[in-house]
Design an enzyme around this catalytic site. Sequence first.
Site, PDB file in Angstrom:
ATOM      1  N   GLN A 113     -11.627  29.569  16.794  1.00 12.93           N
ATOM      2  CA  GLN A 113     -11.648  27.957  16.514  1.00 12.93           C
ATOM      3  C   GLN A 113     -11.422  27.671  15.402  1.00 12.93           C
ATOM      4  O   GLN A 113     -11.833  28.876  14.055  1.00 12.93           O
ATOM      5  CB  GLN A 113     -13.015  26.998  17.090  1.00 12.93           C
ATOM      6  CG  GLN A 113     -12.689  25.584  16.758  1.00 12.93           C
ATOM      7  CD  GLN A 113     -13.968  25.053  16.828  1.00 12.93           C
ATOM      8  OE1 GLN A 113     -15.050  25.371  16.678  1.00 12.93           O
ATOM      9  NE2 GLN A 113     -13.609  23.806  18.299  1.00 12.93           N
ATOM     10  N   TYR A 192     -15.630  16.577  12.912  1.00  9.72           N
ATOM     11  CA  TYR A 192     -14.549  17.048  11.271  1.00  9.72           C
ATOM     12  C   TYR A 192     -13.498  16.363  10.987  1.00  9.72           C
ATOM     13  O   TYR A 192     -12.733  14.919  11.680  1.00  9.72           O
ATOM     14  CB  TYR A 192     -14.214  18.776  11.842  1.00  9.72           C
ATOM     15  CG  TYR A 192     -16.216  18.949  11.963  1.00  9.72           C
ATOM     16  CD1 TYR A 192     -16.832  19.083  10.155  1.00  9.72           C
ATOM     17  CD2 TYR A 192     -16.588  19.074  13.281  1.00  9.72           C
ATOM     18  CE1 TYR A 192     -18.241  19.580  10.825  1.00  9.72           C
ATOM     19  CE2 TYR A 192     -17.752  19.990  13.048  1.00  9.72           C
ATOM     20  CZ  TYR A 192     -19.121  20.152  12.152  1.00  9.72           C
ATOM     21  OH  TYR A 192     -20.219  19.845  12.553  1.00  9.72           O
ATOM     22  N   ARG A 239      -9.725  21.370  20.518  1.00  7.79           N
ATOM     23  CA  ARG A 239     -10.692  20.806  20.825  1.00  7.79           C
ATOM     24  C   ARG A 239     -10.935  19.141  20.800  1.00  7.79           C
ATOM     25  O   ARG A 239     -10.389  18.942  20.096  1.00  7.79           O
ATOM     26  CB  ARG A 239     -11.797  21.816  20.424  1.00  7.79           C
ATOM     27  CG  ARG A 239     -12.841  20.915  21.543  1.00  7.79           C
ATOM     28  CD  ARG A 239     -13.701  22.424  21.018  1.00  7.79           C
ATOM     29  NE  ARG A 239     -14.817  22.519  21.930  1.00  7.79           N
ATOM     30  CZ  ARG A 239     -16.479  22.497  22.242  1.00  7.79           C
ATOM     31  NH1 ARG A 239     -17.205  22.490  20.973  1.00  7.79           N
ATOM     32  NH2 ARG A 239     -17.594  23.253  23.340  1.00  7.79           N
ATOM     33  N   GLY A 331     -22.299  26.778  25.526  1.00 10.58           N
ATOM     34  CA  GLY A 331     -22.972  26.715  24.583  1.00 10.58           C
ATOM     35  C   GLY A 331     -24.008  27.648  24.531  1.00 10.58           C
ATOM     36  O   GLY A 331     -24.124  29.234  24.445  1.00 10.58           O
ATOM     37  N   ARG A 332     -24.905  27.250  25.107  1.00 10.07           N
ATOM     38  CA  ARG A 332     -26.301  27.656  24.479  1.00 10.07           C
ATOM     39  C   ARG A 332     -26.621  28.551  25.022  1.00 10.07           C
ATOM     40  O   ARG A 332     -27.276  29.684  25.345  1.00 10.07           O
ATOM     41  CB  ARG A 332     -27.505  26.789  25.026  1.00 10.07           C
ATOM     42  CG  ARG A 332     -27.196  25.706  23.145  1.00 10.07           C
ATOM     43  CD  ARG A 332     -28.116  24.479  23.282  1.00 10.07           C
ATOM     44  NE  ARG A 332     -27.124  23.648  24.152  1.00 10.07           N
ATOM     45  CZ  ARG A 332     -28.006  22.657  25.114  1.00 10.07           C
ATOM     46  NH1 ARG A 332     -28.568  21.960  24.714  1.00 10.07           N
ATOM     47  NH2 ARG A 332     -26.665  21.675  25.618  1.00 10.07           N
TER      48      ARG A 332
END
Length: 387
Positions: A113, A192, A239, A331-332
Site C-alpha cells: 500500500q 490521508y 482503496r 485486518g485484525r
Amino acid sequence: MTTYADEATTANAPLTSRLFEPASLGDLRLPNRLVMAPMTRNRAAADGVPQPIMATYYAQRASAGLIIAEASTPNAVGQTYPNITAIHDRAHVAGWRQVTDAVRAAGGRMFLQLQHGGRVGHPDNSGLVPVAPSPVPLPDTIFTPSGHQPAVVPREMTIDEIHATVADFAAAARNAVDAGFAGVEVHGANGYLIHQFLAGGTNHRTDAYGGSVAGRIRFAVEVVRAVADAVGPERVGLRIAPGLTVNGIEEGDTGAIYPALLDALADVGLAYLHVVFADPGQPLFHDLRRRWQGTLIANPMLPWPGPLPADGGRREGERLLAAGADLISLGRAFLANPDLVERLRTGAPLNPVRDTGLMYVGGESGYTDYPTLDAVRRAETLAPAAA
Ligand SMILES: Cc1cc2nc3c(=O)[nH]c(=O)nc-3n(C[C@H](O)[C@H](O)[C@H](O)COP(=O)(O)O)c2cc1C
C-alpha cells in the site's frame, strides 16, 4: 442473552464457502478469497527501512489469498507516524525485498500500500512540515517519538508540489515492483492525503484540484493513472472509504464523489477497488458495485475498535460476497491469526487480538508470537508429559 459474538463463531459455520474458492487477480491466481488488509505496525527502522522481523510476520500469513502490506510512504514529507515503512529509496527497496522473498518462499502473494499522510504527520516524525490540499490542521493529536502532540497546520501544496507528488507515487510504485511486490494499492482512504483532496472539509482550494467534485477527484485520478502508467494497471488497486470520518474527514457529498471517481477511472483497467468498512445494507455499496466492472475487495463493517466477532468477520464477509464483492479483506483477524484461512476453513477457534497497545510498537510481542493451530496442538501434546 445471545450476543453477536456468540452467534458468529467459526464452529457453527459451514465448512464450504466461496471464501475458500480460488480467484484471479490480474496475472495472479489466488488460492482463496481472503485478503489480509493493510495494517501499519510500526516495526520499521526510523528511516522507514523494513526490518527482518517483518519478513517473519508476513511469511507467517502467506496462506492469505493476497497480502496487502502496510501503508508505506512514497516520499519523506508523506510520513505519518514514527517507524512506518517507506518505499522511496534503494534501502527501502532492499529491506522490502527480504520481506517479499520470504512471503514468496512461503507460497504467498503480496501488494504494497502506498500512503502519503498529508496533514496526518508531524515535523518530529518526518523532519518536515506536513503538506495538504489546504492549511486545515487535523483536529487531533499525532503520535511522535516523544508522545502525542497537537497537530500542526499543514502547508498548502503548490501546483508544482502536487505534480511532484503524483510523480513520487509513480516512482514508489516502480520501487515496489523492484522490491518484488506483485503490485501496489493506492491509499485513497482513512483521511490521508488523497482522501483530504476528495473531502470538502479538508480541500478548500479554488484551483483545478478543488471546488467541484471534478476538481476534488482530480488528484486521486492523476495519482492512480500515473501509478498505472508506471507499473501497468493490472498491478494497481485503489482503496477508498466512502463516508468514513476517521482523521477528521468530512466529505460533504459522499454520494457524488465516489461515483464520479469510479467513472473517471473506469477505462484504466485496475486490478481492483478496495472498499473499507463496506456495508452490504447501504445503497452506496450497491451503486459502487454496479459501476465498478473490475474486482471488488470489500472490508466488512466489523465492530470498531472491537472486540471482533468470534468468527473474525467470516459471516460478514460471506454477506458481502453474496452482495457482489469478489474478495474479502480482514485486518485484525489476520493480525492475531497467522493461519487464519485454515482456522476459518476448519471451524477452529481464533486467537483473540491480545493487546491493542502492541499494535503500533516495535518488537515480537503481539506481532510474530501469535500461535498457529499446529503450535497450540503441539503445546497441548507436550503439556501432560511435562507435568
Ligand atoms: C493495527 C492496524 C493498522 C492499520 N493500518 C492500516 C494501514 O496501514 N492502511 C489502511 O488502509 N488501513 C489500515 N488499517 C485498517 C485495516 O486495513 C482495516 O480496514 C480495519 O482493521 C478493519 O478491518 P477488521 O475489522 O477486519 O480489522 C489498520 C488497522 C489496524 C487494526
